[in-house]
Design a protein around this motif. Structure first.
Motif, short mmCIF file in Angstrom:
data_model
loop_
_atom_site.label_atom_id
_atom_site.label_comp_id
_atom_site.label_asym_id
_atom_site.label_seq_id
_atom_site.Cartn_x
_atom_site.Cartn_y
_atom_site.Cartn_z
N CYS A 162 -12.32 -0.76 6.69
CA CYS A 162 -11.27 -0.31 5.76
C CYS A 162 -9.89 -0.61 6.33
O CYS A 162 -9.03 -1.17 5.65
CB CYS A 162 -11.43 1.18 5.50
N TRP A 181 -7.02 -3.18 4.97
CA TRP A 181 -5.70 -2.63 4.69
C TRP A 181 -4.63 -3.45 5.42
O TRP A 181 -3.59 -3.79 4.85
CB TRP A 181 -5.68 -1.17 5.12
N ARG A 240 -4.05 -6.68 3.69
CA ARG A 240 -3.24 -6.47 2.48
C ARG A 240 -1.76 -6.33 2.83
O ARG A 240 -0.90 -6.92 2.19
CB ARG A 240 -3.69 -5.23 1.72
N TRP A 241 -1.46 -5.52 3.86
CA TRP A 241 -0.04 -5.33 4.16
C TRP A 241 0.53 -6.60 4.78
O TRP A 241 1.71 -6.92 4.55
CB TRP A 241 0.22 -4.07 4.95
N LEU A 250 -4.76 4.90 0.92
CA LEU A 250 -6.03 4.49 1.52
C LEU A 250 -7.24 5.09 0.81
O LEU A 250 -8.25 4.43 0.63
CB LEU A 250 -6.03 4.87 2.99
#
Length: 70
Positions: free
Chosen positions: A45, A49, A52-53, A2
């Motif tokens: 953020c 994230w 993305r996952w 991160l």
């Protein structure tokens, strides 16, 4: 990690091109950058994230490039 996608780029933008005389000066300026981060910064953020996952899971772990989320 991160920090690679969120924290370090934000710090780099704020500290780029500046010269510091002492380690204490670097620490103080870095702390000021950290202190200016808001709850909204962190929420954005974590949402990026998660996207993305989700994309990684959707691609079944296969490599993909250019998610455009950063």
């Amino acid at each position: 990690a991160l920090c690679d996608f969120f924290l370090f780029p934000k710090m780099k933008i704020q500290l780029k091109g500046r010269r510091f005389e002492t380690i204490e000066e670097i620490q103080a300026e870095s702390q000021m950058v950290l202190d200016r981060l808001t709850k909204k910064d962190f929420q954005g953020c974590f949402q990026a994230w998660q996207r993305r996952w989700d994309r990684c899971v959707h691609s079944q772990g296969n490599y993909f490039e250019g998610d455009g989320l950063i």
